[in-house]
Each structure stands twice: as C-alpha cells, then as structure tokens.
Enzyme design. Structure first.
Site, PDB file in Angstrom:
ATOM      1  N   ASP A 114      -3.992   0.837  -9.548  1.00 40.43           N
ATOM      2  CA  ASP A 114      -5.555   0.634  -9.658  1.00 40.43           C
ATOM      3  C   ASP A 114      -5.758   0.455 -11.360  1.00 40.43           C
ATOM      4  O   ASP A 114      -6.605  -0.573 -11.640  1.00 40.43           O
ATOM      5  CB  ASP A 114      -6.239   1.700  -9.145  1.00 40.43           C
ATOM      6  CG  ASP A 114      -6.069   1.911  -7.772  1.00 40.43           C
ATOM      7  OD1 ASP A 114      -5.206   1.178  -7.109  1.00 40.43           O
ATOM      8  OD2 ASP A 114      -6.556   3.046  -7.316  1.00 40.43           O
ATOM      9  N   THR A 143       2.910   1.873  -1.981  1.00 38.49           N
ATOM     10  CA  THR A 143       4.146   1.575  -2.747  1.00 38.49           C
ATOM     11  C   THR A 143       4.223   2.235  -4.070  1.00 38.49           C
ATOM     12  O   THR A 143       5.610   2.173  -4.734  1.00 38.49           O
ATOM     13  CB  THR A 143       4.773   0.055  -2.487  1.00 38.49           C
ATOM     14  OG1 THR A 143       3.661  -0.548  -2.933  1.00 38.49           O
ATOM     15  CG2 THR A 143       4.940  -0.229  -1.070  1.00 38.49           C
ATOM     16  N   ASP A 144       2.943   2.089  -4.913  1.00 40.25           N
ATOM     17  CA  ASP A 144       3.249   2.233  -6.080  1.00 40.25           C
ATOM     18  C   ASP A 144       3.805   3.661  -6.598  1.00 40.25           C
ATOM     19  O   ASP A 144       4.480   3.590  -7.728  1.00 40.25           O
ATOM     20  CB  ASP A 144       1.768   2.112  -6.994  1.00 40.25           C
ATOM     21  CG  ASP A 144       0.790   3.165  -6.479  1.00 40.25           C
ATOM     22  OD1 ASP A 144       0.704   3.774  -5.549  1.00 40.25           O
ATOM     23  OD2 ASP A 144      -0.306   2.977  -7.007  1.00 40.25           O
ATOM     24  N   GLU A 181       0.829  -1.229  -0.025  1.00 42.01           N
ATOM     25  CA  GLU A 181      -0.210  -0.061   0.039  1.00 42.01           C
ATOM     26  C   GLU A 181       0.959   1.310  -0.044  1.00 42.01           C
ATOM     27  O   GLU A 181       1.978   1.221   0.774  1.00 42.01           O
ATOM     28  CB  GLU A 181      -1.049  -0.046   1.265  1.00 42.01           C
ATOM     29  CG  GLU A 181      -2.279   0.298   0.897  1.00 42.01           C
ATOM     30  CD  GLU A 181      -3.194  -0.603   0.057  1.00 42.01           C
ATOM     31  OE1 GLU A 181      -3.305  -0.193  -1.060  1.00 42.01           O
ATOM     32  OE2 GLU A 181      -3.573  -1.583   0.798  1.00 42.01           O
ATOM     33  N   SER A 212     -11.734   1.097  -6.056  1.00 46.77           N
ATOM     34  CA  SER A 212     -11.270   1.721  -7.660  1.00 46.77           C
ATOM     35  C   SER A 212     -12.367   1.735  -8.556  1.00 46.77           C
ATOM     36  O   SER A 212     -12.116   1.230  -9.804  1.00 46.77           O
ATOM     37  CB  SER A 212     -10.088   0.843  -8.028  1.00 46.77           C
ATOM     38  OG  SER A 212      -8.992   1.173  -7.249  1.00 46.77           O
TER      39      SER A 212
HETATM   40  C1  GLA Z   1      -5.158   4.551  -4.156  1.00 47.40           C
HETATM   41  C2  GLA Z   1      -4.257   5.057  -5.398  1.00 47.40           C
HETATM   42  C3  GLA Z   1      -3.235   3.956  -5.759  1.00 47.40           C
HETATM   43  C4  GLA Z   1      -2.455   3.660  -4.538  1.00 47.40           C
HETATM   44  C5  GLA Z   1      -3.422   3.362  -3.430  1.00 47.40           C
HETATM   45  C6  GLA Z   1      -2.629   2.995  -2.062  1.00 47.40           C
HETATM   46  O1  GLA Z   1      -5.931   3.470  -4.649  1.00 47.40           O
HETATM   47  O2  GLA Z   1      -5.078   5.400  -6.491  1.00 47.40           O
HETATM   48  O3  GLA Z   1      -2.323   4.453  -6.920  1.00 47.40           O
HETATM   49  O4  GLA Z   1      -1.496   4.484  -4.159  1.00 47.40           O
HETATM   50  O5  GLA Z   1      -4.195   4.128  -3.264  1.00 47.40           O
HETATM   51  O6  GLA Z   1      -1.797   1.742  -1.955  1.00 47.40           O
END
Ligand code: GLA
Length: 378
Positions: A173, A34-35, A32, A126
């Site tokens: 996402d 981390t992207d 989480e 999402s």
């Molecule tokens: C949201 C963002 C993602 C990611 C998550 C946390 O979903 O859209 O890109 O950063 O939060 O992991």
C-alpha cells in the site's frame, strides 16, 4: 479540495501553509496477501487521495487538524520519545511517520499540519498509506528534502503501521501510493521493491465497488494470516513463501497453514501471469486469473464474506469473459475491483445497483478510476 484545505489551515493556524503534499489511495488488481511473503502484487493508485498542508514551527511541536474528522486536533512533541495516542488514534500514522523520519536522520522542525481527503472510509483503499505518505512527504519537504526517496518514504509508512497502529502489514500500500505512475499499474517485487509499470489499455475501465461492509478491527485476523504464512515457510525450509515455485506436499503441516500457503504460492503465479495478460490487453485471461484469485481468497485464505462473494459473482456474471472481478485488499469487507471494457461500464454499473444492497440497505458506492501518480508536492 485544495481550497478547503487552505481554508482549514488558515482557520486553525491563522496563516497560509508553506507547502501542500498529496498521496493517493490504491486498488490492488491482483496479488493479495503476497507482499509480506516477499511475493508479487499488481496495484494501481487511484484519484482519491489525502492532502496535507504544512508550515514550519520554530519549536518542536507538531500540531495537527483533521478536516475529515470534524476538525479534530492533536499535538505532539518531537523533543521526547514519540508514542501512539489512544485518544487520537487517527494521528498515530503521523506520529509514526515523524518518528521514522527522525530515526532515518532527518532534522525535522516542528510543524503545523492540516489534513483533508476524499477516500471512502473502511473501503480498504489504503487511506492510512495515503496519510502516511502525504504527511511524511510534507515533513520531509519542510526539513529541506522534497525529493526524499519514495521507497524509503514507503518503508517509513510501513514501520508506522507496525509500531504505531499494530498492523503487521506488507509494503504494497505504501509503496504504490509513493511510487505509482499515472495510467499504469505497478508490478511490484516485494522482496527487491522493484516496480515495473504496466500501462493499462486505453479502453479498459477499473471499477471499484465498496461493499459498504467496513473493514475494521480486523488487524488480529490479518496478523494471524501472516503468522500462518511464516509458519508454513519455516516448515518448508524457505525464507518466505515467495521461494516456492510450486506447492510441495503438506508433509505434516497443519491443514490450515497448508491452505494459506496454497493461496500464496498460486497467487504469486497468477499475479505474474496477470501482469502479462494486462500488458497484452488479454482481458479474458485476466478475468480467469481474477476469478481464481477470488476463489483462493475465499476457500484457502478465508478472508472473504458471503456478501462480498455475492457481489463478486454478480459482477462476474455481468462482465462475462470480457474482463473480471475479485475482492481487493486485506479482506473481511471493503471493496471489490472489476476490470472491463470502458464501453460496458454503464451496463455493469446498472447491474450492480440493481442487484446489490449494502448492509445499511442502500446502493453501493461505485467508482470508475483512472490510475493516478504517486505521492507528490502540489
Ligand atoms: C493490506 C496490507 C497490505 C497487503 C494487503 C493484502 O492492505 O496493508 O500490505 O498485505 O492487505 O494484500
């Protein structure tokens, strides 16, 4: 859902659609925040999804009807600059994707679009990425590119979030919603965008519990976390926190940014370990990693809420060492994910329904999911 979509299209536009596209929501198992640090994530797509029916128009107008918003409609033109519309913010994801496809060089025609979905709102699963991918694929297919590269599609969805929705999100996402494989989670390297499928053991259940606390108006907190991570990376002299295998000594870094970095560095390690544990069917190890992830989100990243911590603890107690649970997604509400043996689903579901109430006082929505495939034409 397909019948309802056909009916909505026909009622609004007076004809049948030429094509249907769909894209799924997602649940992140671990990894989480981390992207956007170029790190690793381990999400899977879910059966809940958004569908878009589409037909070409000969002018350059895009007309949209949203079935889930009581048939709300909006129109924009491809001829001039495309801009966000504060009167119909739900349409900004479509506007942003159309803008991105044009920038990518696609010769978009005008279009009539009808949208429908079965994603719970505010659950952090999402729905916006699903809408971006479904609408983007529908528009690309109308422009003669049904096989439009799915990673590019995801990047265009992310660009729409950045420029049209004000959320500086990472790529997780959109990418998992675009590229997921049925029956598997995807280990994503968010720097290279390489996706490695990790097949879920057949007897493993993915349970999602919506806390009933709606995520919303939290983009400011999200963007702030991102800035703090970037400040930490800069302090340590690396391009992104991904480049730190271990956390260095703080060396004068502000304690809050240091705690954010501690979460991210640890979470990358946990995510790689979790992918291995999942592939090996080692649920006990997965449970430990999920618990550590949740604790770091609570204490170092500060994105959980007391009610969510309570819901996670309840699930962890009910599941014991047979699996694990953690908050999933961006934080400040939304859903909790649990991995557990399928045979324990009813007992754990009963424990959640007995032990947790949403802010409105009702029982939470509990979903048991099978990992779905990514965006496709129907
Ligand atoms: C949201 C963002 C993602 C990611 C998550 C946390 O979903 O859209 O890109 O950063 O939060 O992991």
């Amino acid at each position: 859902m397909i019948d309802a979509l056909h009916q909505l299209f026909r009622e609004r536009f007076g004809a049948a659609p030429a094509l249907l596209a769909r894209a799924p929501g997602r649940v992140n198992l671990i990894g989480e925040h981390t992207d956007y640090n170029d790190g690793f994530v381990l999400p899977c797509a879910i059966s809940r999804q958004t569908m878009v029916a589409a037909r070409r128009r000969d002018d350059r107008q895009v007309r949209i009807v949203a079935g889930d918003l009581g048939g709300a409609t909006t129109t924009f033109s491809l001829a001039g600059p495309i801009t966000p519309d504060s009167a119909a913010p739900w349409s900004n994801y479509v506007r942003g994707v159309a803008d991105g496809l044009l920038e990518a060089g696609l010769e978009l025609s005008g279009a009539d679009l009808a949208i429908i979905g079965d994603m719970p709102q505010g659950a952090g699963l999402s729905s916006s990425a699903a809408l971006e991918n479904a609408a983007g694929l529908a528009l690309a297919a109308l422009a003669g590119q049904p096989d439009f590269d799915r990673s590019r599609l995801a990047l265009i969805g992310q660009r729409a979030e950045h420029r049209f929705a004000g959320c500086q999100c990472g790529i997780m996402d959109q990418l998992v919603s675009a590229r997921a494989i049925a029956g598997a989670a995807l280990l994503i390297d968010c720097r290279s965008l390489d996706c490695t499928p990790v097949t879920l053991p057949a007897d493993l259940a993915v349970m999602i519990v919506h806390s009933g606390i709606e995520r919303g108006l939290v983009d400011g907190e999200y963007n702030l976390r991102r800035q703090q991570c970037e400040a930490a990376a800069q302090h340590f002299g690396v391009a992104a926190l991904r480049d730190l295998a271990e956390l260095p000594a703080a060396g004068g870094l502000d304690p809050v940014a240091y705690a954010r970095a501690r979460h991210v560095v640890g979470e990358n390690t946990r995510t790689l370990a979790a992918a291995q544990a999942l592939a090996a069917g080692d649920l006990a190890r997965l449970g430990v990693l999920m618990a550590e992830s949740h604790a770091a989100m609570r204490d170092d990243f500060e994105i959980t809420l007391p009610a969510i911590d309570g819901l996670v603890a309840l699930l962890q107690d009910a599941i014991g060492s047979a699996g694990g649970a953690r908050m999933t997604g961006g934080g400040f509400g939304g859903a909790v994910v649990a991995l557990l043996p399928a045979e324990q689903v009813e007992r754990v579901r009963a424990a959640v329904l007995a032990g947790y109430r949403t802010p409105a006082g009702g029982p939470p929505l509990v979903m048991v999911e099978t990992p779905a495939a990514g965006a496709s034409l129907i």
